[in-house]
Design a protein around this motif. Structure first.
Motif, PDB file in Angstrom:
ATOM      1  N   UNK A   1      41.139  42.716  49.296  1.00  0.00           N
ATOM      2  CA  UNK A   1      40.499  41.400  49.250  1.00  0.00           C
ATOM      3  C   UNK A   1      40.089  41.085  47.821  1.00  0.00           C
ATOM      4  N   UNK A   2      40.290  39.841  47.409  1.00  0.00           N
ATOM      5  CA  UNK A   2      39.879  39.452  46.059  1.00  0.00           C
ATOM      6  C   UNK A   2      38.381  39.229  45.975  1.00  0.00           C
ATOM      7  N   UNK A   3      37.704  39.116  47.119  1.00  0.00           N
ATOM      8  CA  UNK A   3      36.281  38.806  47.110  1.00  0.00           C
ATOM      9  C   UNK A   3      35.475  39.875  46.381  1.00  0.00           C
TER      10      UNK A   3
ATOM     11  N   UNK B   1      43.566  31.896  40.614  1.00  0.00           N
ATOM     12  CA  UNK B   1      42.818  32.661  41.619  1.00  0.00           C
ATOM     13  C   UNK B   1      43.635  32.797  42.900  1.00  0.00           C
ATOM     14  N   UNK B   2      44.279  31.701  43.324  1.00  0.00           N
ATOM     15  CA  UNK B   2      45.046  31.729  44.566  1.00  0.00           C
ATOM     16  C   UNK B   2      46.209  32.696  44.526  1.00  0.00           C
TER      17      UNK B   2
ATOM     18  N   UNK C   1      46.661  36.052  46.801  1.00  0.00           N
ATOM     19  CA  UNK C   1      47.860  36.336  47.593  1.00  0.00           C
ATOM     20  C   UNK C   1      48.413  37.721  47.250  1.00  0.00           C
ATOM     21  N   UNK C   2      48.460  38.037  45.960  1.00  0.00           N
ATOM     22  CA  UNK C   2      48.972  39.343  45.525  1.00  0.00           C
ATOM     23  C   UNK C   2      48.158  40.481  46.143  1.00  0.00           C
ATOM     24  N   UNK C   3      46.828  40.381  46.076  1.00  0.00           N
ATOM     25  CA  UNK C   3      45.994  41.452  46.608  1.00  0.00           C
ATOM     26  C   UNK C   3      46.087  41.533  48.130  1.00  0.00           C
ATOM     27  N   UNK C   4      46.093  40.378  48.791  1.00  0.00           N
ATOM     28  CA  UNK C   4      46.148  40.392  50.253  1.00  0.00           C
ATOM     29  C   UNK C   4      47.449  41.003  50.755  1.00  0.00           C
TER      30      UNK C   4
ATOM     31  N   UNK D   1      34.426  45.388  28.430  1.00  0.00           N
ATOM     32  CA  UNK D   1      35.858  45.459  28.672  1.00  0.00           C
ATOM     33  C   UNK D   1      36.268  44.375  29.657  1.00  0.00           C
ATOM     34  N   UNK D   2      37.540  44.024  29.607  1.00  0.00           N
ATOM     35  CA  UNK D   2      38.078  43.019  30.513  1.00  0.00           C
ATOM     36  C   UNK D   2      37.924  43.491  31.952  1.00  0.00           C
ATOM     37  N   UNK D   3      37.473  42.596  32.818  1.00  0.00           N
ATOM     38  CA  UNK D   3      37.295  42.970  34.222  1.00  0.00           C
ATOM     39  C   UNK D   3      38.632  42.960  34.951  1.00  0.00           C
ATOM     40  N   UNK D   4      38.652  43.604  36.103  1.00  0.00           N
ATOM     41  CA  UNK D   4      39.874  43.622  36.908  1.00  0.00           C
ATOM     42  C   UNK D   4      40.273  42.201  37.310  1.00  0.00           C
ATOM     43  N   UNK D   5      39.274  41.363  37.596  1.00  0.00           N
ATOM     44  CA  UNK D   5      39.550  39.977  37.986  1.00  0.00           C
ATOM     45  C   UNK D   5      40.226  39.220  36.840  1.00  0.00           C
ATOM     46  N   UNK D   6      39.740  39.406  35.621  1.00  0.00           N
ATOM     47  CA  UNK D   6      40.345  38.751  34.459  1.00  0.00           C
ATOM     48  C   UNK D   6      41.772  39.243  34.228  1.00  0.00           C
TER      49      UNK D   6
END
Length: 299
Positions: free
Chosen positions: A39-41, A26-27, A31-34, A12-17
């Motif tokens: 954290x996007x890490x 990515x940037x 920004x959205x998550x922060x 399945x598609x990952x949350x990151x995708x």
């Protein structure tokens, strides 16, 4: 000449995708998550672990085999063949999502994120893939036959699920219907509720367990391979024309819970796949019971 086995890798598609698809870069996703205290890490690391696992699983498929991939959102449009060996790489729920589209093909569950998943259905690691694929096509392969639940409408619509089937309104508001059990005490009962859930032993770690605990856990939960279902009515409402006497029970193999629709539109969907549901309207009857189909999960 018979066809070589085909390994079907389900993922399945990952949350990151999903974040990249929504935000573009990515940037922007970072920004959205922060801005929401995340954290996007961690999200990116889980994505990379999943991709490494998928690559390792794909590399473990014997060279003489065929192989293909299918994403969760495309399962209802994918045609599984009898000679397929299905490798589900992801969470336990992805095995359940896949099971409803199978007809006895062996399934290998690979955990892409050990430690985060319970591992009830995805019991193996990527390093086990080659051994499990060989076992899947060998005589006497060791597999657990997990019970599935089936809903059949009077217009021949059919739905199969591994964990549970929900019957009710798609928005989970008040559903109106008449309910009864084959050879059950009394006749049927008109009810107004937020829906009915019928689940298997495999589903006893999820939604079914929540209702089971809410009702006090007085009935033993079935084992995953046991040909028995539990059913619960959610929040039945008593009124002069609706009752609350038939709100839970057990369905052994051969017995069915029957529900006749007394609303404009109800649905039946399995294992959270709301996009692939039976559409039911006034006067239609649907019977729910143990399915003849089971999931062959390699152990």
């Amino acid at each position: 000449m018979s066809l070589a086995p085909r390994a079907v890798l389900v993922h399945r598609t990952t949350e990151y995708e999903e974040l990249l698809a929504r935000h573009g870069t990515h940037g922007q996703a970072e920004f959205f998550l922060s801005s929401r205290g995340r954290s996007i890490q961690d999200v990116a690391e889980r994505h990379h672990r999943t991709r490494r696992t998928l690559a390792e699983v794909s590399a473990a498929v014997p060279v003489q085999w065929r192989q293909t991939r299918v994403e969760r959102g495309d399962l209802d449009r994918f045609l599984f063949a009898p000679e397929d060996v299905v490798v589900v790489a992801g969470q336990d729920g992805l095995v359940a999502n896949t099971a409803k589209y199978l007809t006895g093909q062996p399934v290998v569950g690979i955990d892409t994120d050990p430690g985060r998943n319970p591992g009830v259905l995805v019991r193996h690691r990527a390093a086990d893939t080659a051994r499990l694929l060989r076992a899947a096509v060998a005589r006497g392969a060791t597999a657990e036959e997990l019970t599935m639940v089936e809903a059949v409408a009077d217009d021949t619509q059919r739905l199969v699920a591994l964990n549970e089937i929900y019957l009710g309104r798609p928005d989970h508001q008040t559903s109106r219907y008449r309910i009864g059990v084959d050879d059950g005490p009394g006749a049927t009962e008109a009810q107004a509720s937020s829906g009915v859930l019928v689940g298997t032993g495999a589903g006893a770690t999820g939604w079914l367990r929540s209702l089971w605990r809410e009702r006090g856990g007085s009935r033993p939960l079935p084992a995953p391979a046991e040909a028995m279902l539990l059913w619960y009515v959610r929040e039945a409402w008593p009124s002069p024309v609706t009752g609350t006497s038939l709100v839970e029970g057990v369905l052994p193999a051969g017995r069915h819970l029957r529900l006749t629709v007394e609303s404009e539109r109800l649905v039946a969907f399995g294992d959270g796949m709301e996009s692939d549901a039976l559409e039911l309207t006034w006067g239609q009857t649907v019977a729910v019971g143990v399915s003849d189909t089971s999931l062959r999960l390699l152990v």
